[in-house]
Design a protein around this motif. Structure first.
Motif, PDB file in Angstrom:
ATOM      1  N   ALA A   1       0.827  -1.217   0.000  1.00 24.81           N
ATOM      2  CA  ALA A   1       0.000   0.000   0.000  1.00 24.81           C
ATOM      3  C   ALA A   1       0.858   1.263   0.000  1.00 24.81           C
ATOM      4  O   ALA A   1       0.534   2.233  -0.687  1.00 24.81           O
ATOM      5  CB  ALA A   1      -0.925  -0.003   1.218  1.00 24.81           C
ATOM      6  N   GLN A   2       1.959   1.257   0.756  1.00 27.07           N
ATOM      7  CA  GLN A   2       2.789   2.458   0.891  1.00 27.07           C
ATOM      8  C   GLN A   2       3.801   2.618  -0.240  1.00 27.07           C
ATOM      9  O   GLN A   2       4.153   3.734  -0.597  1.00 27.07           O
ATOM     10  CB  GLN A   2       3.536   2.441   2.230  1.00 27.07           C
ATOM     11  N   GLU A   3       4.301   1.522  -0.756  1.00 27.47           N
ATOM     12  CA  GLU A   3       5.343   1.557  -1.791  1.00 27.47           C
ATOM     13  C   GLU A   3       4.985   0.620  -2.933  1.00 27.47           C
ATOM     14  O   GLU A   3       5.658  -0.388  -3.168  1.00 27.47           O
ATOM     15  CB  GLU A   3       6.691   1.127  -1.179  1.00 27.47           C
ATOM     16  N   PRO A   4       3.918   0.925  -3.706  1.00 30.46           N
ATOM     17  CA  PRO A   4       3.473  -0.019  -4.735  1.00 30.46           C
ATOM     18  C   PRO A   4       4.516  -0.329  -5.809  1.00 30.46           C
ATOM     19  O   PRO A   4       4.624  -1.476  -6.248  1.00 30.46           O
ATOM     20  CB  PRO A   4       2.238   0.653  -5.339  1.00 30.46           C
ATOM     21  N   SER A   5       5.313   0.645  -6.210  1.00 37.88           N
ATOM     22  CA  SER A   5       6.307   0.369  -7.246  1.00 37.88           C
ATOM     23  C   SER A   5       7.425  -0.522  -6.708  1.00 37.88           C
ATOM     24  O   SER A   5       7.886  -1.432  -7.395  1.00 37.88           O
ATOM     25  CB  SER A   5       6.865   1.663  -7.837  1.00 37.88           C
ATOM     26  N   LEU A   6       7.856  -0.278  -5.467  1.00 33.10           N
ATOM     27  CA  LEU A   6       8.863  -1.130  -4.857  1.00 33.10           C
ATOM     28  C   LEU A   6       8.319  -2.547  -4.685  1.00 33.10           C
ATOM     29  O   LEU A   6       9.004  -3.525  -4.995  1.00 33.10           O
ATOM     30  CB  LEU A   6       9.292  -0.566  -3.496  1.00 33.10           C
ATOM     31  N   ALA A   7       7.085  -2.651  -4.205  1.00 32.87           N
ATOM     32  CA  ALA A   7       6.466  -3.964  -4.015  1.00 32.87           C
ATOM     33  C   ALA A   7       6.390  -4.718  -5.346  1.00 32.87           C
ATOM     34  O   ALA A   7       6.661  -5.925  -5.404  1.00 32.87           O
ATOM     35  CB  ALA A   7       5.082  -3.809  -3.404  1.00 32.87           C
ATOM     36  N   ALA A   8       6.059  -4.019  -6.418  1.00 31.45           N
ATOM     37  CA  ALA A   8       5.980  -4.657  -7.737  1.00 31.45           C
ATOM     38  C   ALA A   8       7.359  -5.148  -8.171  1.00 31.45           C
ATOM     39  O   ALA A   8       7.488  -6.255  -8.704  1.00 31.45           O
ATOM     40  CB  ALA A   8       5.400  -3.687  -8.756  1.00 31.45           C
ATOM     41  N   GLN A   9       8.393  -4.348  -7.932  1.00 27.04           N
ATOM     42  CA  GLN A   9       9.761  -4.752  -8.281  1.00 27.04           C
ATOM     43  C   GLN A   9      10.173  -6.007  -7.519  1.00 27.04           C
ATOM     44  O   GLN A   9      10.901  -6.849  -8.028  1.00 27.04           O
ATOM     45  CB  GLN A   9      10.764  -3.643  -7.963  1.00 27.04           C
ATOM     46  N   LEU A  10       9.708  -6.111  -6.266  1.00 29.30           N
ATOM     47  CA  LEU A  10      10.036  -7.269  -5.432  1.00 29.30           C
ATOM     48  C   LEU A  10       9.110  -8.448  -5.671  1.00 29.30           C
ATOM     49  O   LEU A  10       9.271  -9.505  -5.062  1.00 29.30           O
ATOM     50  CB  LEU A  10       9.988  -6.870  -3.946  1.00 29.30           C
ATOM     51  N   GLY A  11       8.113  -8.263  -6.544  1.00 28.47           N
ATOM     52  CA  GLY A  11       7.157  -9.335  -6.811  1.00 28.47           C
ATOM     53  C   GLY A  11       6.194  -9.565  -5.668  1.00 28.47           C
ATOM     54  O   GLY A  11       5.702 -10.668  -5.457  1.00 28.47           O
ATOM     55  N   LEU A  12       5.893  -8.509  -4.900  1.00 26.74           N
ATOM     56  CA  LEU A  12       5.057  -8.636  -3.709  1.00 26.74           C
ATOM     57  C   LEU A  12       3.667  -8.043  -3.890  1.00 26.74           C
ATOM     58  O   LEU A  12       3.015  -7.706  -2.921  1.00 26.74           O
ATOM     59  CB  LEU A  12       5.733  -7.926  -2.525  1.00 26.74           C
ATOM     60  N   ASP A  13       3.226  -7.889  -5.134  1.00 24.78           N
ATOM     61  CA  ASP A  13       1.949  -7.209  -5.339  1.00 24.78           C
ATOM     62  C   ASP A  13       0.785  -8.160  -5.588  1.00 24.78           C
ATOM     63  O   ASP A  13      -0.272  -7.745  -6.011  1.00 24.78           O
ATOM     64  CB  ASP A  13       2.060  -6.185  -6.472  1.00 24.78           C
ATOM     65  N   GLY A  14       0.947  -9.427  -5.258  1.00 27.13           N
ATOM     66  CA  GLY A  14      -0.133 -10.389  -5.448  1.00 27.13           C
ATOM     67  C   GLY A  14      -1.008 -10.508  -4.218  1.00 27.13           C
ATOM     68  O   GLY A  14      -0.607 -10.171  -3.115  1.00 27.13           O
ATOM     69  N   PRO A  15      -2.232 -11.013  -4.383  1.00 25.51           N
ATOM     70  CA  PRO A  15      -3.148 -11.145  -3.249  1.00 25.51           C
ATOM     71  C   PRO A  15      -2.680 -12.183  -2.223  1.00 25.51           C
ATOM     72  O   PRO A  15      -3.085 -12.138  -1.076  1.00 25.51           O
ATOM     73  CB  PRO A  15      -4.469 -11.570  -3.897  1.00 25.51           C
ATOM     74  N   GLY A  16      -1.815 -13.098  -2.603  1.00 29.28           N
ATOM     75  CA  GLY A  16      -1.326 -14.121  -1.687  1.00 29.28           C
ATOM     76  C   GLY A  16      -0.380 -13.590  -0.639  1.00 29.28           C
ATOM     77  O   GLY A  16       0.031 -14.319   0.259  1.00 29.28           O
ATOM     78  N   GLU A  17      -0.035 -12.314  -0.719  1.00 32.12           N
ATOM     79  CA  GLU A  17       0.916 -11.740   0.226  1.00 32.12           C
ATOM     80  C   GLU A  17       0.257 -11.244   1.512  1.00 32.12           C
ATOM     81  O   GLU A  17       0.935 -10.846   2.440  1.00 32.12           O
ATOM     82  CB  GLU A  17       1.688 -10.584  -0.427  1.00 32.12           C
ATOM     83  N   ARG A  18      -1.074 -11.251   1.562  1.00 35.05           N
ATOM     84  CA  ARG A  18      -1.762 -10.783   2.771  1.00 35.05           C
ATOM     85  C   ARG A  18      -1.357 -11.619   3.974  1.00 35.05           C
ATOM     86  O   ARG A  18      -1.264 -12.829   3.904  1.00 35.05           O
ATOM     87  CB  ARG A  18      -3.285 -10.891   2.599  1.00 35.05           C
ATOM     88  N   GLY A  19      -1.094 -10.923   5.075  1.00 41.96           N
ATOM     89  CA  GLY A  19      -0.736 -11.631   6.303  1.00 41.96           C
ATOM     90  C   GLY A  19       0.711 -12.064   6.360  1.00 41.96           C
ATOM     91  O   GLY A  19       1.114 -12.718   7.308  1.00 41.96           O
ATOM     92  N   SER A  20       1.509 -11.713   5.366  1.00 41.52           N
ATOM     93  CA  SER A  20       2.907 -12.135   5.375  1.00 41.52           C
ATOM     94  C   SER A  20       3.811 -10.979   5.798  1.00 41.52           C
ATOM     95  O   SER A  20       3.392  -9.825   5.850  1.00 41.52           O
ATOM     96  CB  SER A  20       3.316 -12.652   3.993  1.00 41.52           C
ATOM     97  N   LEU A  21       5.044 -11.327   6.110  1.00 43.60           N
ATOM     98  CA  LEU A  21       6.055 -10.348   6.497  1.00 43.60           C
ATOM     99  C   LEU A  21       7.157 -10.327   5.445  1.00 43.60           C
ATOM    100  O   LEU A  21       7.565 -11.378   4.951  1.00 43.60           O
ATOM    101  CB  LEU A  21       6.661 -10.703   7.854  1.00 43.60           C
ATOM    102  N   THR A  22       7.627  -9.141   5.127  1.00 44.61           N
ATOM    103  CA  THR A  22       8.725  -8.983   4.182  1.00 44.61           C
ATOM    104  C   THR A  22       9.978  -8.575   4.949  1.00 44.61           C
ATOM    105  O   THR A  22       9.972  -7.549   5.635  1.00 44.61           O
ATOM    106  CB  THR A  22       8.387  -7.905   3.127  1.00 44.61           C
ATOM    107  N   PRO A  23      11.051  -9.373   4.845  1.00 42.43           N
ATOM    108  CA  PRO A  23      12.305  -9.000   5.490  1.00 42.43           C
ATOM    109  C   PRO A  23      13.031  -7.937   4.665  1.00 42.43           C
ATOM    110  O   PRO A  23      13.146  -8.064   3.450  1.00 42.43           O
ATOM    111  CB  PRO A  23      13.120 -10.296   5.512  1.00 42.43           C
ATOM    112  N   ILE A  24      13.503  -6.893   5.333  1.00 43.33           N
ATOM    113  CA  ILE A  24      14.270  -5.839   4.672  1.00 43.33           C
ATOM    114  C   ILE A  24      15.631  -5.776   5.352  1.00 43.33           C
ATOM    115  O   ILE A  24      15.750  -5.374   6.517  1.00 43.33           O
ATOM    116  CB  ILE A  24      13.540  -4.483   4.761  1.00 43.33           C
ATOM    117  N   GLU A  25      16.653  -6.189   4.599  1.00 44.54           N
ATOM    118  CA  GLU A  25      18.007  -6.229   5.150  1.00 44.54           C
ATOM    119  C   GLU A  25      18.497  -4.820   5.425  1.00 44.54           C
ATOM    120  O   GLU A  25      18.334  -3.911   4.620  1.00 44.54           O
ATOM    121  CB  GLU A  25      18.939  -6.943   4.176  1.00 44.54           C
TER     122      GLU A  25
END
Length: 184
Positions: A44-68
């Motif tokens: 929601a906050q960074e849609p272009s970054l999420a798209a680059q990371l492949g995180l823009d699918g509906p299956g990502e709900r409830g998941s955590l993204t690690p950011i090094e």
């Protein structure tokens, strides 16, 4: 009754993802620190970054993204760095990766008090075991750890559990405490 068998699946998945990432980099790596953010909030906050990371699918709900995070200072231990960190509200949790030498219980009582002497004792102990630890916690109180032994360096041998390294988990939890919580 509260059982430790309750595992937060999003946290466990993030910790295991981090462990896999570090397994691919090999051994003898420096300690690393990760912020864990809610994937839906990131999308929601960074849609272009999420798209680059492949995180823009509906299956990502409830998941955590690690950011090094940036590399830790070479002159400080992970434990020292954790004592100086406080995460902003947008961070749901955090995780750390560290490699350590572990000694068998038979070494208890024989380890020198002096830090340098203790490190040398551990390095030279014939039954030492090198281990990579990935530990994570969330603001909601969940924890999860993954351990990989260098002597059994295969994915199927990775051990997981909610409280495998309690001291490291406590240090990580301390980074998520709000500053004003202790001032009330």
């Amino acid at each position: 009754m509260d059982y430790e068998l309750d595992v937060d699946p999003a946290l466990a998945t993030a910790v295991l993802e981090i462990e896999q990432h570090h397994a691919g980099a090999g051994w003898d790596q420096p300690a690393r620190l990760y912020a864990l953010v809610d994937t839906a909030a990131l999308v929601a906050q960074e849609p272009s970054l999420a798209a680059q990371l492949g995180l823009d699918g509906p299956g990502e709900r409830g998941s955590l993204t690690p950011i090094e995070q940036e590399e830790l200072p070479a002159d400080q231990s992970l434990e020292e760095v954790l004592g100086q960190i406080g995460w902003p509200d947008g961070v749901t949790g955090c995780a750390a990766v560290v490699e350590r030498l572990v000694l068998p219980p038979s070494a208890d009582g024989h380890v020198p008090e002096d830090k340098d002497a203790a490190e040398e004792f551990a390095r030279e102990h014939p039954d030492r075991e090198e281990v990579r630890i990935v530990a994570g916690v969330t603001r909601h109180g969940a924890s999860y750890c993954a351990l990989r032994l260098r002597s059994h360096d295969e994915d199927a041998a990775v051990m997981g559990g909610v409280d495998l390294v309690p001291n490291l988990l406590d240090l990580l939890r301390g980074t998520l405490v709000e500053e004003d919580e202790g001032d009330e």
